[in-house]
Design a protein around this motif. Structure first.
Motif, mmCIF file in Angstrom:
data_model
loop_
_atom_site.group_PDB
_atom_site.id
_atom_site.type_symbol
_atom_site.label_atom_id
_atom_site.label_comp_id
_atom_site.label_asym_id
_atom_site.label_seq_id
_atom_site.Cartn_x
_atom_site.Cartn_y
_atom_site.Cartn_z
ATOM 1 N N ARG A 99 0.832 -1.210 0.000
ATOM 2 C CA ARG A 99 0.000 0.000 0.000
ATOM 3 C C ARG A 99 0.865 1.259 0.000
ATOM 4 O O ARG A 99 0.588 2.218 -0.729
ATOM 5 C CB ARG A 99 -0.924 -0.012 1.222
ATOM 6 C CG ARG A 99 -2.094 -0.981 1.112
ATOM 7 C CD ARG A 99 -3.141 -0.686 2.173
ATOM 8 N NE ARG A 99 -2.634 -0.928 3.518
ATOM 9 C CZ ARG A 99 -2.721 -2.086 4.148
ATOM 10 N NH1 ARG A 99 -3.286 -3.117 3.562
ATOM 11 N NH2 ARG A 99 -2.242 -2.219 5.375
ATOM 12 N N LYS A 100 1.910 1.243 0.825
ATOM 13 C CA LYS A 100 2.759 2.427 0.922
ATOM 14 C C LYS A 100 3.544 2.652 -0.370
ATOM 15 O O LYS A 100 3.693 3.787 -0.824
ATOM 16 C CB LYS A 100 3.712 2.289 2.104
ATOM 17 C CG LYS A 100 3.027 2.416 3.455
ATOM 18 C CD LYS A 100 4.013 2.344 4.602
ATOM 19 C CE LYS A 100 3.302 2.525 5.934
ATOM 20 N NZ LYS A 100 4.231 2.445 7.087
ATOM 21 N N GLU A 101 4.053 1.573 -0.954
ATOM 22 C CA GLU A 101 4.814 1.713 -2.190
ATOM 23 C C GLU A 101 3.924 2.172 -3.342
ATOM 24 O O GLU A 101 4.340 2.978 -4.178
ATOM 25 C CB GLU A 101 5.491 0.379 -2.543
ATOM 26 C CG GLU A 101 6.619 -0.012 -1.604
ATOM 27 C CD GLU A 101 7.712 1.033 -1.534
ATOM 28 O OE1 GLU A 101 8.148 1.514 -2.597
ATOM 29 O OE2 GLU A 101 8.114 1.394 -0.410
ATOM 30 N N ALA A 102 2.696 1.650 -3.366
ATOM 31 C CA ALA A 102 1.755 2.081 -4.410
ATOM 32 C C ALA A 102 1.403 3.551 -4.235
ATOM 33 O O ALA A 102 1.242 4.290 -5.217
ATOM 34 C CB ALA A 102 0.495 1.218 -4.357
ATOM 35 N N PHE B 11 -5.291 3.695 0.821
ATOM 36 C CA PHE B 11 -4.378 3.794 1.954
ATOM 37 C C PHE B 11 -4.726 4.983 2.852
ATOM 38 O O PHE B 11 -4.811 4.859 4.078
ATOM 39 C CB PHE B 11 -2.936 3.918 1.451
ATOM 40 C CG PHE B 11 -1.923 4.117 2.528
ATOM 41 C CD1 PHE B 11 -1.095 5.225 2.540
ATOM 42 C CD2 PHE B 11 -1.784 3.189 3.552
ATOM 43 C CE1 PHE B 11 -0.154 5.412 3.545
ATOM 44 C CE2 PHE B 11 -0.854 3.362 4.556
ATOM 45 C CZ PHE B 11 -0.035 4.479 4.551
ATOM 46 N N ILE B 12 -4.945 6.144 2.251
ATOM 47 C CA ILE B 12 -5.280 7.338 3.028
ATOM 48 C C ILE B 12 -6.636 7.179 3.695
ATOM 49 O O ILE B 12 -6.808 7.520 4.876
ATOM 50 C CB ILE B 12 -5.259 8.590 2.130
ATOM 51 C CG1 ILE B 12 -3.830 8.869 1.656
ATOM 52 C CG2 ILE B 12 -5.822 9.803 2.868
ATOM 53 C CD1 ILE B 12 -3.723 9.997 0.651
ATOM 54 N N HIS B 13 -7.588 6.643 2.951
ATOM 55 C CA HIS B 13 -8.936 6.445 3.486
ATOM 56 C C HIS B 13 -8.911 5.523 4.709
ATOM 57 O O HIS B 13 -9.472 5.850 5.764
ATOM 58 C CB HIS B 13 -9.827 5.848 2.402
ATOM 59 C CG HIS B 13 -11.266 5.716 2.777
ATOM 60 N ND1 HIS B 13 -12.106 6.795 2.899
ATOM 61 C CD2 HIS B 13 -12.027 4.618 3.063
ATOM 62 C CE1 HIS B 13 -13.308 6.386 3.225
ATOM 63 N NE2 HIS B 13 -13.283 5.071 3.344
ATOM 64 N N SER C 168 -9.134 4.309 10.486
ATOM 65 C CA SER C 168 -8.549 3.556 11.604
ATOM 66 C C SER C 168 -8.133 4.482 12.731
ATOM 67 O O SER C 168 -8.131 4.094 13.900
ATOM 68 C CB SER C 168 -7.351 2.733 11.131
ATOM 69 O OG SER C 168 -6.307 3.571 10.675
ATOM 70 N N TYR C 169 -7.792 5.727 12.403
ATOM 71 C CA TYR C 169 -7.412 6.703 13.433
ATOM 72 C C TYR C 169 -8.614 7.090 14.295
ATOM 73 O O TYR C 169 -8.503 7.235 15.510
ATOM 74 C CB TYR C 169 -6.831 7.951 12.776
ATOM 75 C CG TYR C 169 -6.447 9.044 13.740
ATOM 76 C CD1 TYR C 169 -7.280 10.137 13.976
ATOM 77 C CD2 TYR C 169 -5.241 8.991 14.437
ATOM 78 C CE1 TYR C 169 -6.936 11.140 14.856
ATOM 79 C CE2 TYR C 169 -4.883 9.991 15.330
ATOM 80 C CZ TYR C 169 -5.731 11.067 15.528
ATOM 81 O OH TYR C 169 -5.372 12.052 16.416
#
Length: 300
Positions: free
Chosen positions: A85-88, A286-288, A293-294
Protein backbone atom coordinates in the motif's frame (compact mmCIF):
# COMPACT_ATOMS: atom_id res chain seq x y z
CA UNK A 1 -4.02 -23.42 3.88
CA UNK A 2 -4.30 -19.92 2.42
CA UNK A 3 -4.11 -16.61 4.31
CA UNK A 4 -7.86 -16.46 4.90
CA UNK A 5 -7.88 -19.98 6.31
CA UNK A 6 -4.86 -19.19 8.48
CA UNK A 7 -6.80 -16.29 9.94
CA UNK A 8 -9.72 -18.64 10.60
CA UNK A 9 -7.38 -21.08 12.33
CA UNK A 10 -5.77 -18.37 14.46
CA UNK A 11 -9.16 -16.94 15.45
CA UNK A 12 -10.42 -20.37 16.56
CA UNK A 13 -7.40 -20.80 18.81
CA UNK A 14 -7.69 -17.23 20.18
CA UNK A 15 -11.34 -17.93 21.03
CA UNK A 16 -10.40 -20.97 23.12
CA UNK A 17 -11.55 -23.38 20.39
CA UNK A 18 -15.08 -22.02 20.74
CA UNK A 19 -16.42 -22.20 17.18
CA UNK A 20 -19.51 -20.15 17.95
CA UNK A 21 -17.45 -17.25 19.30
CA UNK A 22 -14.88 -17.50 16.51
CA UNK A 23 -17.58 -17.51 13.83
CA UNK A 24 -19.11 -14.31 15.24
CA UNK A 25 -15.74 -12.60 15.37
CA UNK A 26 -14.91 -13.27 11.71
CA UNK A 27 -18.51 -12.96 10.48
CA UNK A 28 -19.03 -16.39 8.94
CA UNK A 29 -21.35 -19.24 9.92
CA UNK A 30 -20.30 -21.77 12.53
CA UNK A 31 -20.99 -24.60 10.09
CA UNK A 32 -18.63 -23.06 7.50
CA UNK A 33 -15.90 -22.84 10.11
CA UNK A 34 -16.48 -26.43 11.17
CA UNK A 35 -16.34 -27.59 7.54
CA UNK A 36 -13.03 -25.75 7.05
CA UNK A 37 -11.48 -27.74 9.90
CA UNK A 38 -12.96 -31.05 8.75
CA UNK A 39 -11.90 -30.61 5.11
CA UNK A 40 -8.42 -29.41 5.98
CA UNK A 41 -7.71 -32.29 8.37
CA UNK A 42 -9.09 -34.81 5.87
CA UNK A 43 -7.29 -33.43 2.82
CA UNK A 44 -3.95 -32.86 4.55
CA UNK A 45 -4.22 -36.00 6.72
CA UNK A 46 -3.28 -34.15 9.90
CA UNK A 47 -5.28 -33.44 13.06
CA UNK A 48 -5.08 -29.87 14.29
CA UNK A 49 -7.38 -30.17 17.31
CA UNK A 50 -7.96 -32.51 20.22
CA UNK A 51 -11.61 -33.56 20.49
CA UNK A 52 -13.52 -34.22 23.69
CA UNK A 53 -17.20 -35.22 23.66
CA UNK A 54 -17.48 -34.05 20.07
CA UNK A 55 -16.04 -30.57 20.82
CA UNK A 56 -12.67 -29.00 20.14
CA UNK A 57 -10.54 -29.14 23.28
CA UNK A 58 -7.18 -27.64 22.38
CA UNK A 59 -4.43 -28.13 19.81
CA UNK A 60 -2.61 -31.34 19.08
CA UNK A 61 1.21 -31.26 19.05
CA UNK A 62 1.03 -30.91 15.25
CA UNK A 63 -1.61 -28.23 15.59
CA UNK A 64 0.66 -26.20 17.89
CA UNK A 65 3.52 -26.29 15.40
CA UNK A 66 1.23 -25.32 12.50
CA UNK A 67 -0.33 -22.58 14.64
CA UNK A 68 3.10 -21.02 15.22
CA UNK A 69 3.80 -21.02 11.47
CA UNK A 70 0.36 -19.50 10.81
CA UNK A 71 1.04 -16.65 13.24
CA UNK A 72 4.39 -15.89 11.60
CA UNK A 73 3.06 -16.10 8.05
CA UNK A 74 -0.02 -13.93 8.74
CA UNK A 75 2.16 -11.34 10.44
CA UNK A 76 4.53 -11.26 7.47
CA UNK A 77 1.60 -11.10 5.05
CA UNK A 78 0.14 -8.10 6.87
CA UNK A 79 3.55 -6.42 6.81
CA UNK A 80 3.83 -7.14 3.09
CA UNK A 81 0.32 -5.75 2.42
CA UNK A 82 1.20 -2.59 4.34
CA UNK A 83 4.40 -2.22 2.32
CA UNK A 84 2.50 -2.72 -0.94
CA UNK A 85 0.00 0.00 0.00
CA UNK A 86 2.76 2.43 0.92
CA UNK A 87 4.81 1.71 -2.19
CA UNK A 88 1.75 2.08 -4.41
CA UNK A 89 0.94 5.36 -2.69
CA UNK A 90 4.36 6.71 -3.66
CA UNK A 91 3.51 6.23 -7.33
CA UNK A 92 0.36 8.37 -7.20
CA UNK A 93 0.05 12.15 -7.32
CA UNK A 94 -1.20 14.54 -4.67
CA UNK A 95 -4.45 13.81 -2.84
CA UNK A 96 -6.50 16.92 -1.96
CA UNK A 97 -8.44 16.80 1.30
CA UNK A 98 -10.82 19.61 2.23
CA UNK A 99 -11.68 20.44 5.85
CA UNK A 100 -13.22 23.30 7.81
CA UNK A 101 -10.47 25.05 9.79
CA UNK A 102 -12.03 24.17 13.14
CA UNK A 103 -12.29 20.48 12.26
CA UNK A 104 -8.67 20.48 11.16
CA UNK A 105 -7.60 21.99 14.48
CA UNK A 106 -9.66 19.95 16.92
CA UNK A 107 -9.80 16.58 15.11
CA UNK A 108 -7.14 16.21 12.42
CA UNK A 109 -4.04 18.11 13.49
CA UNK A 110 -2.52 15.15 15.34
CA UNK A 111 -3.47 12.72 12.57
CA UNK A 112 -1.93 14.72 9.72
CA UNK A 113 1.26 15.61 11.60
CA UNK A 114 1.87 11.92 12.35
CA UNK A 115 0.77 10.66 8.91
CA UNK A 116 3.02 13.08 7.02
CA UNK A 117 6.05 12.13 9.11
CA UNK A 118 5.41 8.39 8.71
CA UNK A 119 4.56 8.59 4.99
CA UNK A 120 6.80 11.29 3.51
CA UNK A 121 6.29 10.01 -0.05
CA UNK A 122 2.50 10.30 0.07
CA UNK A 123 1.56 13.73 -1.22
CA UNK A 124 -1.37 15.42 0.56
CA UNK A 125 -2.71 18.91 0.08
CA UNK A 126 -4.97 20.19 2.86
CA UNK A 127 -7.60 22.72 1.78
CA UNK A 128 -9.22 24.83 4.52
CA UNK A 129 -12.57 26.47 3.72
CA UNK A 130 -16.09 26.81 5.04
CA UNK A 131 -18.51 23.91 4.50
CA UNK A 132 -20.36 25.45 1.56
CA UNK A 133 -17.19 26.25 -0.37
CA UNK A 134 -15.82 22.78 0.37
CA UNK A 135 -18.99 21.18 -0.98
CA UNK A 136 -18.75 23.27 -4.14
CA UNK A 137 -15.16 22.18 -4.67
CA UNK A 138 -16.10 18.58 -3.93
CA UNK A 139 -18.94 18.61 -6.47
CA UNK A 140 -16.59 20.07 -9.07
CA UNK A 141 -14.06 17.31 -8.35
CA UNK A 142 -11.46 19.72 -7.02
CA UNK A 143 -11.19 17.59 -3.88
CA UNK A 144 -10.59 13.86 -3.49
CA UNK A 145 -11.95 13.81 0.07
CA UNK A 146 -13.94 16.28 2.11
CA UNK A 147 -14.74 16.42 5.82
CA UNK A 148 -18.14 17.99 6.51
CA UNK A 149 -20.39 18.70 9.45
CA UNK A 150 -23.80 17.02 9.21
CA UNK A 151 -26.18 17.43 7.53
CA UNK A 152 -24.10 17.07 4.37
CA UNK A 153 -27.10 16.82 2.00
CA UNK A 154 -25.01 14.55 -0.24
CA UNK A 155 -26.65 11.96 -2.49
CA UNK A 156 -25.84 8.56 -0.89
CA UNK A 157 -25.82 6.97 -4.35
CA UNK A 158 -22.98 9.22 -5.45
CA UNK A 159 -21.07 9.82 -2.23
CA UNK A 160 -19.82 7.65 0.58
CA UNK A 161 -19.97 9.02 4.15
CA UNK A 162 -18.35 7.84 7.39
CA UNK A 163 -19.15 9.39 10.76
CA UNK A 164 -15.86 10.11 12.55
CA UNK A 165 -17.06 12.35 15.39
CA UNK A 166 -20.30 12.57 17.36
CA UNK A 167 -20.68 15.55 19.66
CA UNK A 168 -22.85 18.65 20.12
CA UNK A 169 -22.89 22.43 20.01
CA UNK A 170 -22.58 24.22 23.34
CA UNK A 171 -22.70 27.74 24.75
CA UNK A 172 -19.55 29.61 25.77
CA UNK A 173 -19.78 32.60 28.13
CA UNK A 174 -17.85 34.38 30.85
CA UNK A 175 -18.05 33.13 34.44
CA UNK A 176 -20.03 36.14 35.60
CA UNK A 177 -22.69 35.73 32.90
CA UNK A 178 -26.28 35.41 34.23
CA UNK A 179 -26.57 31.96 32.62
CA UNK A 180 -23.25 30.64 33.93
CA UNK A 181 -24.81 29.30 37.13
CA UNK A 182 -27.27 27.08 35.25
CA UNK A 183 -26.60 23.34 34.97
CA UNK A 184 -27.98 23.27 31.42
CA UNK A 185 -29.41 25.99 29.19
CA UNK A 186 -32.79 26.11 27.52
CA UNK A 187 -33.02 27.91 24.21
CA UNK A 188 -35.54 30.36 25.65
CA UNK A 189 -32.87 31.33 28.22
CA UNK A 190 -31.08 33.09 25.36
CA UNK A 191 -33.96 35.50 24.69
CA UNK A 192 -32.30 38.47 26.33
CA UNK A 193 -28.81 37.93 24.98
CA UNK A 194 -26.93 38.44 21.74
CA UNK A 195 -25.54 35.35 20.04
CA UNK A 196 -22.17 34.82 18.42
CA UNK A 197 -21.29 31.96 16.07
CA UNK A 198 -19.44 31.18 12.85
CA UNK A 199 -20.08 33.27 9.72
CA UNK A 200 -22.59 32.34 7.03
CA UNK A 201 -20.16 30.31 4.93
CA UNK A 202 -20.13 27.78 7.77
CA UNK A 203 -22.88 25.19 8.25
CA UNK A 204 -22.86 26.10 11.96
CA UNK A 205 -24.45 29.47 11.19
CA UNK A 206 -27.39 27.82 9.46
CA UNK A 207 -27.85 25.20 12.18
CA UNK A 208 -27.85 27.78 14.98
CA UNK A 209 -30.34 30.08 13.23
CA UNK A 210 -32.65 27.15 12.38
CA UNK A 211 -32.62 25.98 15.99
CA UNK A 212 -33.40 29.45 17.29
CA UNK A 213 -36.37 29.71 14.92
CA UNK A 214 -37.58 26.21 15.74
CA UNK A 215 -37.46 26.94 19.47
CA UNK A 216 -39.19 30.32 18.89
CA UNK A 217 -36.44 32.07 20.79
CA UNK A 218 -36.09 35.84 20.57
CA UNK A 219 -32.31 35.59 20.52
CA UNK A 220 -30.49 36.99 17.49
CA UNK A 221 -27.14 36.19 15.95
CA UNK A 222 -25.35 39.56 16.03
CA UNK A 223 -21.72 38.47 15.90
CA UNK A 224 -20.17 36.15 13.32
CA UNK A 225 -16.59 35.22 12.56
CA UNK A 226 -14.46 32.48 11.04
CA UNK A 227 -12.34 32.49 14.20
CA UNK A 228 -13.59 30.45 17.15
CA UNK A 229 -11.06 31.98 19.55
CA UNK A 230 -12.27 35.48 18.64
CA UNK A 231 -15.84 34.41 19.38
CA UNK A 232 -14.80 32.90 22.72
CA UNK A 233 -12.75 35.95 23.68
CA UNK A 234 -15.64 38.27 22.80
CA UNK A 235 -17.93 36.22 25.04
CA UNK A 236 -15.37 36.60 27.80
CA UNK A 237 -15.56 40.40 27.68
CA UNK A 238 -19.31 40.81 27.20
CA UNK A 239 -22.70 39.16 27.77
CA UNK A 240 -22.63 37.64 24.28
CA UNK A 241 -23.21 33.88 24.23
CA UNK A 242 -21.08 32.15 21.60
CA UNK A 243 -22.55 28.90 20.27
CA UNK A 244 -19.76 26.62 19.10
CA UNK A 245 -18.85 22.92 18.91
CA UNK A 246 -18.07 21.34 22.29
CA UNK A 247 -14.57 20.02 21.31
CA UNK A 248 -13.34 23.63 21.40
CA UNK A 249 -13.30 23.38 25.20
CA UNK A 250 -10.10 21.30 25.01
CA UNK A 251 -8.31 24.31 23.54
CA UNK A 252 -9.54 27.00 25.92
CA UNK A 253 -6.70 28.93 27.56
CA UNK A 254 -8.88 31.34 29.50
CA UNK A 255 -10.34 29.90 32.71
CA UNK A 256 -12.78 32.82 32.89
CA UNK A 257 -14.80 31.29 30.05
CA UNK A 258 -17.20 28.45 30.82
CA UNK A 259 -19.01 26.01 28.55
CA UNK A 260 -22.66 25.08 29.13
CA UNK A 261 -24.67 22.31 27.51
CA UNK A 262 -28.15 22.81 26.05
CA UNK A 263 -31.05 20.66 27.23
CA UNK A 264 -31.86 20.08 23.53
CA UNK A 265 -28.50 20.46 21.77
CA UNK A 266 -27.68 20.77 18.09
CA UNK A 267 -25.69 17.67 17.04
CA UNK A 268 -22.12 18.28 15.95
CA UNK A 269 -21.46 15.21 13.82
CA UNK A 270 -18.45 15.17 11.51
CA UNK A 271 -18.29 12.96 8.41
CA UNK A 272 -15.51 11.87 6.09
CA UNK A 273 -16.84 11.84 2.51
CA UNK A 274 -15.58 10.58 -0.83
CA UNK A 275 -17.15 9.93 -4.24
CA UNK A 276 -18.54 6.46 -4.90
CA UNK A 277 -16.31 4.75 -7.50
CA UNK A 278 -16.11 1.28 -8.98
CA UNK A 279 -12.50 1.18 -7.75
CA UNK A 280 -10.04 3.35 -5.85
CA UNK A 281 -6.33 3.81 -6.40
CA UNK A 282 -3.98 2.23 -3.85
CA UNK A 283 -3.05 5.63 -2.42
CA UNK A 284 -6.73 6.63 -2.07
CA UNK A 285 -7.44 3.38 -0.25
CA UNK A 286 -4.38 3.79 1.95
CA UNK A 287 -5.28 7.34 3.03
CA UNK A 288 -8.94 6.45 3.49
CA UNK A 289 -8.17 3.44 5.68
CA UNK A 290 -5.60 5.43 7.65
CA UNK A 291 -8.12 8.14 8.50
CA UNK A 292 -10.84 5.69 9.45
CA UNK A 293 -8.55 3.56 11.60
CA UNK A 294 -7.41 6.70 13.43
CA UNK A 295 -10.96 7.68 14.39
CA UNK A 296 -12.68 4.30 14.71
CA UNK A 297 -11.97 2.62 18.01
CA UNK A 298 -12.59 -1.15 18.37
CA UNK A 299 -15.50 -2.18 20.61
CA UNK A 300 -14.87 -5.13 22.92
Amino acid sequence: MDITQMNYFITIVECGCNLSLAAKRIHISQSALSQFITHFERDEEVELFIRKNGRLDGLTASGKRIYKFALDIVSMHEEMEDTIRKEAAKQKGTIRIGLPSLVLTVLFSNFFSKFIVENPDVKIEIVEEGSYELKRMFFEKDLDYVVLVAPTDLDPKSYEEHVIQIDEYTAFMNRSHPLASKETIKWKDLNEFQIGTFKESFITNRLVKEKIRKKKSKAEVTLTSASWDFLVETANHSDIVSILPAPIKRYLKNDQVVMKHFDDPIPFNVLLCRPVKTSYTPVETFIHESMLSYFYQPID
